[in-house]
Motif scaffolding. Sequence first.
Motif, PDB file in Angstrom:
ATOM      1  N   MET A 182       0.708  -1.031   0.006  1.00 24.80           N
ATOM      2  CA  MET A 182       0.005  -0.121  -0.005  1.00 24.80           C
ATOM      3  C   MET A 182       0.851   1.363   0.073  1.00 24.80           C
ATOM      4  O   MET A 182       0.544   2.196  -0.657  1.00 24.80           O
ATOM      5  CB  MET A 182      -1.009  -0.095   1.373  1.00 24.80           C
ATOM      6  N   ILE A 183       1.775   1.261   0.671  1.00 26.74           N
ATOM      7  CA  ILE A 183       2.935   2.244   0.742  1.00 26.74           C
ATOM      8  C   ILE A 183       3.562   2.377  -0.561  1.00 26.74           C
ATOM      9  O   ILE A 183       3.792   3.869  -1.207  1.00 26.74           O
ATOM     10  CB  ILE A 183       3.861   2.227   1.702  1.00 26.74           C
ATOM     11  N   CYS A 184       4.004   1.565  -1.242  1.00 23.82           N
ATOM     12  CA  CYS A 184       4.417   1.477  -2.500  1.00 23.82           C
ATOM     13  C   CYS A 184       3.460   2.174  -3.445  1.00 23.82           C
ATOM     14  O   CYS A 184       3.796   3.031  -4.270  1.00 23.82           O
ATOM     15  CB  CYS A 184       4.645  -0.015  -3.054  1.00 23.82           C
ATOM     16  N   GLY A 185       1.995   1.798  -3.252  1.00 19.99           N
ATOM     17  CA  GLY A 185       0.915   2.510  -4.162  1.00 19.99           C
ATOM     18  C   GLY A 185       1.073   3.828  -4.033  1.00 19.99           C
ATOM     19  O   GLY A 185       0.715   4.805  -4.796  1.00 19.99           O
ATOM     20  N   ALA A 186       1.064   4.154  -2.764  1.00 17.76           N
ATOM     21  CA  ALA A 186       0.775   5.692  -2.457  1.00 17.76           C
ATOM     22  C   ALA A 186       1.868   6.164  -2.706  1.00 17.76           C
ATOM     23  O   ALA A 186       1.862   7.569  -3.250  1.00 17.76           O
ATOM     24  CB  ALA A 186       0.791   5.492  -0.861  1.00 17.76           C
ATOM     25  N   ILE A 187       3.310   5.965  -2.691  1.00 14.19           N
ATOM     26  CA  ILE A 187       4.411   6.586  -3.394  1.00 14.19           C
ATOM     27  C   ILE A 187       4.427   6.932  -4.724  1.00 14.19           C
ATOM     28  O   ILE A 187       4.573   8.159  -5.274  1.00 14.19           O
ATOM     29  CB  ILE A 187       5.659   5.754  -2.973  1.00 14.19           C
ATOM     30  N   LEU A 188       3.971   6.003  -5.563  1.00 18.23           N
ATOM     31  CA  LEU A 188       3.685   6.171  -6.646  1.00 18.23           C
ATOM     32  C   LEU A 188       2.708   7.233  -7.260  1.00 18.23           C
ATOM     33  O   LEU A 188       2.655   8.095  -8.005  1.00 18.23           O
ATOM     34  CB  LEU A 188       3.146   4.888  -7.522  1.00 18.23           C
ATOM     35  N   LYS A 189       1.505   7.120  -6.357  1.00 15.72           N
ATOM     36  CA  LYS A 189       0.655   8.249  -6.743  1.00 15.72           C
ATOM     37  C   LYS A 189       0.879   9.615  -6.396  1.00 15.72           C
ATOM     38  O   LYS A 189       0.751  10.509  -6.960  1.00 15.72           O
ATOM     39  CB  LYS A 189      -0.642   7.803  -5.846  1.00 15.72           C
ATOM     40  N   ALA A 190       1.644   9.568  -5.148  1.00  9.00           N
ATOM     41  CA  ALA A 190       2.154  10.927  -4.677  1.00  9.00           C
ATOM     42  C   ALA A 190       3.005  11.764  -5.703  1.00  9.00           C
ATOM     43  O   ALA A 190       3.025  12.715  -5.940  1.00  9.00           O
ATOM     44  CB  ALA A 190       2.928  10.769  -3.345  1.00  9.00           C
ATOM     45  N   ALA A 191       3.892  10.900  -6.356  1.00  7.07           N
ATOM     46  CA  ALA A 191       4.992  11.266  -7.257  1.00  7.07           C
ATOM     47  C   ALA A 191       4.112  11.784  -8.380  1.00  7.07           C
ATOM     48  O   ALA A 191       4.328  12.833  -9.029  1.00  7.07           O
ATOM     49  CB  ALA A 191       6.044  10.149  -7.669  1.00  7.07           C
ATOM     50  N   GLU A 192       3.163  11.173  -8.937  1.00  2.85           N
ATOM     51  CA  GLU A 192       2.166  11.318 -10.248  1.00  2.85           C
ATOM     52  C   GLU A 192       1.471  12.848  -9.692  1.00  2.85           C
ATOM     53  O   GLU A 192       1.331  13.607 -10.668  1.00  2.85           O
ATOM     54  CB  GLU A 192       1.139  10.213 -10.388  1.00  2.85           C
ATOM     55  N   LEU A 193       1.249  12.939  -8.712  1.00  2.00           N
ATOM     56  CA  LEU A 193       0.318  14.215  -8.083  1.00  2.00           C
ATOM     57  C   LEU A 193       1.326  15.266  -7.636  1.00  2.00           C
ATOM     58  O   LEU A 193       1.144  16.531  -7.235  1.00  2.00           O
ATOM     59  CB  LEU A 193      -0.596  13.944  -6.874  1.00  2.00           C
ATOM     60  N   LYS A 194       2.863  14.861  -8.052  1.00  2.00           N
ATOM     61  CA  LYS A 194       3.864  16.209  -7.745  1.00  2.00           C
ATOM     62  C   LYS A 194       3.717  16.551  -6.421  1.00  2.00           C
ATOM     63  O   LYS A 194       4.006  17.708  -6.103  1.00  2.00           O
ATOM     64  CB  LYS A 194       3.653  17.121  -8.709  1.00  2.00           C
ATOM     65  N   MET A 195       3.699  15.396  -5.380  1.00  2.00           N
ATOM     66  CA  MET A 195       3.655  15.916  -3.968  1.00  2.00           C
ATOM     67  C   MET A 195       5.162  15.808  -3.455  1.00  2.00           C
ATOM     68  O   MET A 195       6.153  14.934  -4.106  1.00  2.00           O
ATOM     69  CB  MET A 195       2.847  15.052  -3.181  1.00  2.00           C
ATOM     70  N   ILE A 196       5.536  16.354  -2.433  1.00  2.00           N
ATOM     71  CA  ILE A 196       6.820  15.999  -1.751  1.00  2.00           C
ATOM     72  C   ILE A 196       6.583  14.821  -0.786  1.00  2.00           C
ATOM     73  O   ILE A 196       5.752  14.734  -0.091  1.00  2.00           O
ATOM     74  CB  ILE A 196       7.193  17.298  -0.897  1.00  2.00           C
ATOM     75  N   ILE A 197       7.624  13.951  -1.168  1.00  2.00           N
ATOM     76  CA  ILE A 197       7.410  12.564  -0.517  1.00  2.00           C
ATOM     77  C   ILE A 197       8.699  12.349   0.367  1.00  2.00           C
ATOM     78  O   ILE A 197       9.770  12.580   0.221  1.00  2.00           O
ATOM     79  CB  ILE A 197       7.515  11.395  -1.270  1.00  2.00           C
ATOM     80  N   ILE A 198       8.128  12.222   1.829  1.00  3.43           N
ATOM     81  CA  ILE A 198       9.150  11.957   2.932  1.00  3.43           C
ATOM     82  C   ILE A 198       9.288  10.701   3.272  1.00  3.43           C
ATOM     83  O   ILE A 198       8.218   9.980   3.521  1.00  3.43           O
ATOM     84  CB  ILE A 198       8.677  12.866   4.358  1.00  3.43           C
TER      85      ILE A 198
END
Length: 342
Positions: A232-248
Amino acid sequence: MNPELETKLQHKIDTKTKPIGALGELERIAFQIGCIQQTESPKIEKPSVVVFAGDHGIATKGEVNPFPQEVTAQMVYNFVNGGAAINVFSNTNNLNLKIVDAGVNHKFPEELDIINAKIDFGTKNYQEEPAMTLAQCERAFKEGGAIISQLKNEGTNTVGFGEMGISNTSSAALLMAYFTKTPIAECVGSGTGLDGEGISKKQDILTEVFQKYDPQNALEALSVFGGFEIAMICGAILKAAELKMIIIIDGFIVTAALLAAQAINKTVLDYCIFAHNSNEKGHSKMLAFLKAKPLLSLGLRLGEGTGAALAIPLVQASVDFLNNMASFDTAGVSEETKESLV
């Protein structure tokens, strides 16, 4: 890539009232965030930490973990009641904290203040069969992405990830071995507190597991070795990058999820800021594999997103100096003084 913006950003950083490079990693982070948001004046908005919880089938045997599987559910209740380290650090730094049931082996009350994204009541024991089916792994991806999309809609542009799951260091070690081609013995650490004999036994068990399967891609590796919270974190990371969010990115477990995410889409690394170097064995080698520079090194190995929560104020400070610190021109610094500093 936007060379014109990058030149302007670097000029803005370099002409602040300081010697060039004097703010070290904060300058690098400010530049990265400006590139992510495509602006010379980036903002951190409603920073959030999302903690994904899930159970692992191998934990039921108690051979690779000193604590029983039930601790995962107990800690979820602790998160909800505000008693965990991640609650304290989130409160200290005014962070929006979300708890997700990705696959805990427990039926939580419907009224409990968590996000119910449960895929199943824990994964299978990968000593005997794959941890999950490909369909379950794909569903975990979608659930993780949906949670991030909702956060984005609520105004979050910066998100840190945390996890909870007894035995999830075993899954992370297996994923590390798969994606980095590192021998299992160099990936396995003490987790929640194994002694030397326990670590040796854990290495033997995970070596057998690793040799049992031959996944052909990142999705298969996650389905064989992963946990619902990791997928689920993997999917969340991919979506956050797609949405151009800052990922910590937090510690060992979250970085294992990132290893899978970057194997699927390498551009996710452009959006990632690495919170800290965990004290869990293997994490420093994960970071080296990703060519990552963590902000902190505090000897942490708790998980929960605690490292991410501690690093977010530094990310905020990077943006603040870029936006609010005077330049040589606005401060009226003389050319002579300016030349001595630069």
